[in-house]
Design a protein around this motif. Sequence first.
Motif, mmCIF file in Angstrom:
data_model
loop_
_atom_site.group_PDB
_atom_site.id
_atom_site.type_symbol
_atom_site.label_atom_id
_atom_site.label_comp_id
_atom_site.label_asym_id
_atom_site.label_seq_id
_atom_site.Cartn_x
_atom_site.Cartn_y
_atom_site.Cartn_z
ATOM 1 N N ARG A 1 0.828 -1.212 0.000
ATOM 2 C CA ARG A 1 0.000 0.000 0.000
ATOM 3 C C ARG A 1 0.857 1.255 0.000
ATOM 4 O O ARG A 1 0.473 2.265 -0.597
ATOM 5 N N ASP B 1 1.775 1.590 -3.548
ATOM 6 C CA ASP B 1 0.619 2.111 -4.265
ATOM 7 C C ASP B 1 0.532 3.625 -4.094
ATOM 8 O O ASP B 1 0.297 4.360 -5.059
ATOM 9 N N TRP B 2 0.729 4.104 -2.876
ATOM 10 C CA TRP B 2 0.686 5.549 -2.622
ATOM 11 C C TRP B 2 1.786 6.262 -3.393
ATOM 12 O O TRP B 2 1.547 7.320 -3.987
ATOM 13 N N LYS C 1 -4.882 4.719 -5.238
ATOM 14 C CA LYS C 1 -5.914 5.039 -4.258
ATOM 15 C C LYS C 1 -6.144 3.916 -3.255
ATOM 16 O O LYS C 1 -6.974 4.042 -2.367
ATOM 17 N N ASN D 1 -4.750 2.715 -0.559
ATOM 18 C CA ASN D 1 -3.874 2.888 0.601
ATOM 19 C C ASN D 1 -4.641 3.670 1.657
ATOM 20 O O ASN D 1 -5.720 4.196 1.391
ATOM 21 N N ASP E 1 -0.393 4.257 5.649
ATOM 22 C CA ASP E 1 0.523 3.992 4.539
ATOM 23 C C ASP E 1 1.049 5.314 3.963
ATOM 24 O O ASP E 1 2.230 5.441 3.638
ATOM 25 N N GLN E 2 0.163 6.277 3.862
ATOM 26 C CA GLN E 2 0.533 7.592 3.341
ATOM 27 C C GLN E 2 1.572 8.261 4.234
ATOM 28 O O GLN E 2 2.474 8.945 3.757
ATOM 29 N N GLY F 1 4.899 6.745 3.378
ATOM 30 C CA GLY F 1 5.305 7.253 2.072
ATOM 31 C C GLY F 1 5.755 8.699 2.115
ATOM 32 O O GLY F 1 6.749 9.071 1.484
ATOM 33 N N ARG G 1 9.160 8.544 -5.120
ATOM 34 C CA ARG G 1 8.043 8.487 -6.070
ATOM 35 C C ARG G 1 8.565 8.214 -7.492
ATOM 36 O O ARG G 1 8.007 7.403 -8.209
#
Length: 195
Positions: free
Chosen positions: A17, A20-21, A26, A28, A32-33, A36, A44
């Motif tokens: 996740r 994914d972020w 979307k 996550n 998780d954010q 990240g 990124r």
Amino acid sequence: MEECPVRIDTSKPHPARVYDWLLGGKDNYPVDQQVGAALPEQSRRSAARNREFMHRAAAWLAARGVDQFLDIARARLDFDRPVALSLIALMHFLPDTENPYALTRTLLSALPSGSYLVLSHGTADQHPELKQQVEDAYQRGSIPLRMRTRAEVEPFFAGLELVHPGLVFATEWYQEEPAPTQERSGFYAGVGRVP
């Protein structure tokens, strides 16, 4: 027999996740954010370059007749035909104590001759100044991380025939023109053929 619904623990970050972020997805959660967001800004771009490697490698294999790609979670395969085992951005989440090399060998040993390993692995070789920040971000999220050097990634391909250009940074692996933009990468990438 009734199946138990899968419960997702949204109180703990998960590497898939977080990835994914990083890719702008979307699927996550705030936890998780948070991991990240603590990673260097270059993360990124590295994740995007890694995803581009995966697409290039899969297209190259498909053009050569490989039409089975192994999803570890749900495999229904014909083991009389070549299979592509895809370990993209995965093995760096296994510490040495879990013997990721032996796990890879076990998975490959079940595949027929002519199958392939498609692997990308996190590294700080081109970003040594960011290594500590990346490790700290994952550690705060209680996510194990073991970035490896090129020499430590090479053993994943032991006994395989490396496809040209070999084990390189994700932005350097391609078969068809146009060549990807060359830039620093946080991933090693390679494709190896099972003899």
